[in-house]
Design a protein around this motif. Structure first.
Motif, mmCIF file in Angstrom:
data_model
loop_
_atom_site.group_PDB
_atom_site.id
_atom_site.type_symbol
_atom_site.label_atom_id
_atom_site.label_comp_id
_atom_site.label_asym_id
_atom_site.label_seq_id
_atom_site.Cartn_x
_atom_site.Cartn_y
_atom_site.Cartn_z
ATOM 1 N N GLN A 1 27.773 7.707 25.991
ATOM 2 C CA GLN A 1 27.657 6.258 26.110
ATOM 3 C C GLN A 1 26.464 5.883 27.003
ATOM 4 O O GLN A 1 26.453 4.822 27.623
ATOM 5 C CB GLN A 1 28.941 5.644 26.672
ATOM 6 C CG GLN A 1 30.134 5.791 25.750
ATOM 7 C CD GLN A 1 31.336 5.026 26.258
ATOM 8 O OE1 GLN A 1 31.572 3.878 25.913
ATOM 9 N NE2 GLN A 1 32.110 5.677 27.102
ATOM 10 N N LYS A 2 25.463 6.765 27.049
ATOM 11 C CA LYS A 2 24.280 6.518 27.859
ATOM 12 C C LYS A 2 23.072 7.050 27.103
ATOM 13 O O LYS A 2 23.162 8.030 26.362
ATOM 14 C CB LYS A 2 24.407 7.188 29.227
ATOM 15 C CG LYS A 2 23.242 6.921 30.184
ATOM 16 C CD LYS A 2 23.421 7.661 31.499
ATOM 17 C CE LYS A 2 24.536 7.061 32.335
ATOM 18 N NZ LYS A 2 24.589 7.704 33.693
ATOM 19 N N ALA A 3 21.920 6.369 27.281
ATOM 20 C CA ALA A 3 20.711 6.806 26.587
ATOM 21 C C ALA A 3 19.486 6.375 27.372
ATOM 22 O O ALA A 3 19.553 5.490 28.243
ATOM 23 C CB ALA A 3 20.664 6.228 25.174
ATOM 24 N N ASP A 4 18.363 6.989 27.031
ATOM 25 C CA ASP A 4 17.071 6.627 27.588
ATOM 26 C C ASP A 4 16.334 5.808 26.540
ATOM 27 O O ASP A 4 16.233 6.225 25.372
ATOM 28 C CB ASP A 4 16.290 7.899 27.935
ATOM 29 C CG ASP A 4 15.068 7.619 28.771
ATOM 30 O OD1 ASP A 4 15.221 7.017 29.844
ATOM 31 O OD2 ASP A 4 13.954 7.997 28.346
ATOM 32 N N LEU A 5 15.817 4.632 26.935
ATOM 33 C CA LEU A 5 15.124 3.738 26.008
ATOM 34 C C LEU A 5 13.669 3.601 26.447
ATOM 35 O O LEU A 5 13.396 3.176 27.571
ATOM 36 C CB LEU A 5 15.799 2.365 25.982
ATOM 37 C CG LEU A 5 15.106 1.271 25.164
ATOM 38 C CD1 LEU A 5 15.073 1.635 23.673
ATOM 39 C CD2 LEU A 5 15.826 -0.070 25.358
ATOM 40 N N VAL A 6 12.741 3.962 25.557
ATOM 41 C CA VAL A 6 11.309 3.876 25.827
ATOM 42 C C VAL A 6 10.657 3.044 24.725
ATOM 43 O O VAL A 6 10.959 3.228 23.540
ATOM 44 C CB VAL A 6 10.660 5.276 25.880
ATOM 45 C CG1 VAL A 6 9.162 5.168 26.154
ATOM 46 C CG2 VAL A 6 11.332 6.139 26.942
ATOM 47 N N ILE A 7 9.742 2.140 25.122
ATOM 48 C CA ILE A 7 9.057 1.296 24.137
ATOM 49 C C ILE A 7 7.566 1.248 24.434
ATOM 50 O O ILE A 7 7.123 1.573 25.537
ATOM 51 C CB ILE A 7 9.605 -0.150 24.125
ATOM 52 C CG1 ILE A 7 9.271 -0.855 25.447
ATOM 53 C CG2 ILE A 7 11.097 -0.182 23.842
ATOM 54 C CD1 ILE A 7 9.470 -2.358 25.398
#
Length: 410
Positions: A114-120
């Motif tokens: 239920q956790k993630a790394d978000l990169v944009i």
């Protein structure tokens, strides 16, 4: 005989408090979606205390008029809910802030589903991203991804909470949006509300019997979600004017060249599969929540003047936020809440609910919970944390309740 199925409830915003908008040709009425209602103009009466030697009552007199009532609903995305949630929050919706990112990568944490790394490719600071912010990753077509910010690592990278088992995204062009939101304010947004009985016409005409309630404010609202049930709630209203009209206000608007929009048809939200994300202090919950109820009461106090039958207006009290929730007892729920009930440490909670048509996230700040120790209620029964709490201003002055308007499938 009259059928509840043929009771129409419509409304339009007022530009001047307690006054029907003019010209009527410019009025647009929206149709409320509801399951039941108690809208009424109800006189308050007092019995005369004059003594009569024949021992008979001298009768009663009307000493006031209470105007308003409840509109009970099944929560859906749509104009009616947008308007009444905004009025209940006493503020304006803030438009969605969006980054058109050409490269969005969401990498789930292998140790926490239920956790993630978000990169944009872009700058999160341009849309006001902070810990606790709700975001939607919106594709050109398909279902948006819903996340809540846990940590702002840099202007291009976040740690986020996701629904359990959210799929990875690898270098996809998507809109990254902070959805439209509304916080608690002090703007009194009033409506003209019309209630008409479509199968009760006057003197063999097409004129429909009805009541019209002016100066209607949303004094309180509640939203309740329980596993296995549709999400339900109530808008409570208070007004300052009342008319019994024939023809109805709805008919008058149509005759006068105005518009009546029909009820929308978005699918109701259900608590079993349409609540993908629940967070506590930013982290996705690892315990099981059976139900929750959120209540807001604006503490409206009527101004009642001699010579006026109804209240002339209402002053604003404290916006009181209350929450109640039933949580299954487990190691993680015990560790999350049992110590905090003794210290009254403040926590933040969020509940997001969405289907293909859209939905809402409710983010609560400064929550202080209180509850008895989990009890063995009987043989073969579940042991639960039955918590209640109040919301207050957040640690950095945040609104004790923020509502986000979520978009559905594209």
């Amino acid at each position: 005989m009259s059928s509840a199925n043929l009771v129409s409830v419509v409304y339009t915003p007022e530009t001047v408090y307690g006054v029907k908008p003019t010209p009527i040709s410019g009025v647009t009425l929206e149709t409320a979606r509801y399951t039941s209602e108690t809208l009424s103009g109800t006189p308050t009466t007092t019995e005369s205390q004059i003594i009569r030697s024949d021992r008979l009552s001298s009768g009663q007199v009307s000493t006031g008029l209470d105007t308003g009532g409840d509109i009970n609903f099944e929560l859906c995305s749509g104009t009616f809910f947008d308007d009444f949630l905004e009025a209940g929050m006493m503020n304006d919706w803030v438009a969605s802030q969006t980054i058109a990112a050409t490269d969005v990568t969401l990498t789930p944490d292998p140790a926490d589903d239920q956790k993630a790394d978000l990169v944009i490719t872009g700058d999160f600071s341009t849309i006001g991203v902070a810990v606790g912010t709700i975001l939607q990753l919106i594709p050109v077509t398909g279902t948006p991804v819903l996340v809540s910010v846990i940590e702002v690592t840099s202007t291009t990278e976040l740690v986020v909470a996701t629904k359990r088992g959210e799929a990875a995204i690898a270098g996809v062009s998507m809109d990254v949006a902070v959805p439209a939101s509304v916080t608690i304010g002090k703007v009194q947004k009033s409506f003209v509300i019309g209630k008409s009985y479509l199968d009760v016409t006057h003197d063999v005409t097409t004129d429909v019997h009805s009541q019209t309630y002016t100066g209607s404010l949303v004094s309180a609202f509640s939203v309740a979600a329980t596993y296995g049930e549709i999400v339900t709630g109530t808008f409570s209203t208070l007004g300052n004017g009342y008319e019994q009209e024939v023809p109805s206000y709805e008919q008058q608007v149509v005759t006068g060249g105005g518009t009546v929009n029909p009820a929308e048809t978005d699918q109701p939200l259900n608590a079993s599969i349409d609540v993908p994300l629940v967070t506590a202090s930013g982290e996705a919950s690892t315990y099981c929540v059976e139900s929750f109820t959120i209540d807001l009461d604006n503490g409206l106090d009527p101004t009642q003047c001699i010579g006026k039958l109804t209240a002339t207006g209402y002053t604003l009290g404290t916006a009181a936020i209350n929450i109640s929730t039933n949580i299954y007892l487990s190691d993680t729920s015990y560790d999350s809440f049992m110590a905090q009930k003794m210290t009254q440490e403040k926590v933040s909670l969020s509940f997001s609910m969405i289907n293909s048509d859209g939905g809402y996230s409710f983010v609560l700040q400064g929550i202080q919970l209180n509850f008895p120790d989990p009890a063995a209620g009987g043989q073969n029964e579940q042991t639960m944390l039955e918590a209640t709490g109040t919301g207050s201003v957040g640690p950095n002055g945040e609104s004790s309740l923020t509502i986000y308007k979520l978009v559905g499938d594209q």
